[in-house]
Design a protein around this motif. Structure first.
Motif, short mmCIF file in Angstrom:
data_model
loop_
_atom_site.label_atom_id
_atom_site.label_comp_id
_atom_site.label_asym_id
_atom_site.label_seq_id
_atom_site.Cartn_x
_atom_site.Cartn_y
_atom_site.Cartn_z
N GLY A 196 6.42 1.39 -9.17
CA GLY A 196 5.60 1.00 -8.03
C GLY A 196 4.13 1.03 -8.38
N ILE A 197 3.30 0.80 -7.38
CA ILE A 197 1.86 0.73 -7.56
C ILE A 197 1.21 1.98 -6.98
N ILE A 198 0.39 2.64 -7.78
CA ILE A 198 -0.34 3.83 -7.32
C ILE A 198 -1.75 3.40 -6.94
N GLU A 199 -2.11 3.62 -5.68
CA GLU A 199 -3.43 3.19 -5.23
C GLU A 199 -3.85 4.03 -4.02
N ASN A 200 -5.08 3.80 -3.57
CA ASN A 200 -5.62 4.54 -2.44
C ASN A 200 -4.93 4.11 -1.15
N THR A 201 -4.91 5.04 -0.20
CA THR A 201 -4.31 4.76 1.10
C THR A 201 -5.37 4.90 2.19
N TYR A 202 -5.03 4.37 3.37
CA TYR A 202 -5.97 4.47 4.50
C TYR A 202 -5.17 4.74 5.76
N ARG A 203 -5.62 5.71 6.56
CA ARG A 203 -4.95 6.08 7.80
C ARG A 203 -5.77 5.57 8.99
N LEU A 204 -5.13 4.79 9.85
CA LEU A 204 -5.81 4.28 11.04
C LEU A 204 -5.86 5.36 12.11
N SER A 205 -6.59 5.08 13.18
CA SER A 205 -6.72 6.05 14.27
C SER A 205 -5.39 6.30 14.97
N CYS A 206 -4.43 5.39 14.81
CA CYS A 206 -3.10 5.57 15.39
C CYS A 206 -2.19 6.40 14.49
#
Length: 327
Positions: free
Chosen positions: A241-251
């Protein structure tokens, strides 16, 4: 020069006869322009009522067309977006062939060929695992190129207006043509790219199953899956798989940072791909250097009306004037 003075002061039939008798070959380009200008005024003298009627027809047509387009967009957004996209894609080709803009035609053909391939991949079922990233990478590349091209074109126009082109011994008309051409290329392909990207994003998201324009998603979203690309967010060392940064939304839904940025900016979506909660773009693009991309995207959304529908409205106005015998 005396002939020009007589042309400008002459009126009625006598003035028109004087203008017809002027030998244009003996005049300088500036004097020829003044004669043509005087002929135009003599031709339209006494037509003030007709001109006022034409202005009223133009204003009325613009207002009615705007109301109809707004209602169409609200009631049937899918058909509106498809027709708008088709017009933006095809209409400029007519003017390109007519005016012999072969450079634009070559670029248009290359863009259309690659975009057609990417769109074909995005609409296939089942969706290939690498397709979402291919789609967002292509349209993100076009977005950045159009952004840079538009900025350079705008700077060239402003430099020409301030006379800075003379420092490089460039003629004003050449510098202005260069700036306007780049500005047109940047804005046109920027608008076209965003609409194609939005269409592909809708197809891919509905195929993956975590997003639906209306109604509930067809799949339950796991905390370890990105709803945009459908792949695992966190990958173990032993897994592929691909290892990369993640982002969490306000939900509290988590996505690959590349995917959610492509979804919001390239795909023109400002809601969570799963629960449709509003996305705070200012929070997502906290870096002030990235915020101009948001404003540029909003500018492109506004320009798409001018590119797609303004020529149609102007053509409709000309047709009405022709039917009514107005010139």
């Amino acid at each position: 020069m005396a002939a020009v003075v007589e042309v400008e002061v002459g009126g009625g039939a006598a003035g028109e006869r004087e203008m017809d008798e002027v030998d244009m070959s003996d005049l300088s380009p500036e004097e020829q322009w003044r004669v043509e200008h005087a002929r135009m005024h003599a031709k339209h003298r006494g037509h003030e009522a007709m001109h006022a009627e034409m202005v009223l027809i133009l204003i009325a047509t613009l207002v009615v067309a705007q109301l109809l387009l707004v209602q169409w967009k609200q009631r049937h957004p899918r058909s509106y977006n498809m027709v708008t996209l088709f017009q933006m894609w095809v209409v400029p080709v007519y003017f390109t062939v007519k005016l012999h803009w072969w450079r634009f035609l070559v670029i248009w053909i290359l863009f259309s060929a690659v975009t057609a391939f990417v769109t074909f991949r995005a609409t296939r079922k089942p969706l290939v695992q690498t397709t979402p990233r291919l789609v967002y990478k292509w349209f993100l590349l076009i977005y950045k190129i159009s952004y840079a091209t538009g900025i350079i074109g705008y700077m060239a126009v402003m430099f020409t207006l301030f006379g800075l082109n003379l420092l490089f011994k460039i003629k004003p008309e050449d510098a202005m043509d260069f700036g306007i051409s780049l500005l047109f290329y940047g804005l046109y392909y920027g608008v076209l790219e965003r609409d194609f990207a939005e269409m592909c994003a809708d197809y891919m998201a509905s195929t993956i199953g975590f997003y639906s324009e209306s109604g509930m998603p067809t799949k339950h979203l796991s905390d370890s899956v990105c709803a945009v690309c459908g792949q695992q967010i966190f990958v173990d060392v032993s897994e592929e798989g691909i290892i990369e940064n993640t982002y969490r939304l306000s939900c509290n839904h988590v996505f690959h940072e590349f995917c959610i940025r492509g979804w919001c900016i390239v795909g023109k979506k400002q809601t969570c791909p799963y629960c449709k909660e509003k996305v705070d773009l200012k929070r997502m693009f906290s870096n002030p250097w990235e915020r101009p991309h948001v404003m540029y995207g909003q500018l492109l959304d506004w320009l798409r009306y001018l590119v797609a529908w303004q020529p149609v409205i102007i053509g409709l106005v000309q047709g009405i004037n022709y039917i009514l015998g107005l010139e």
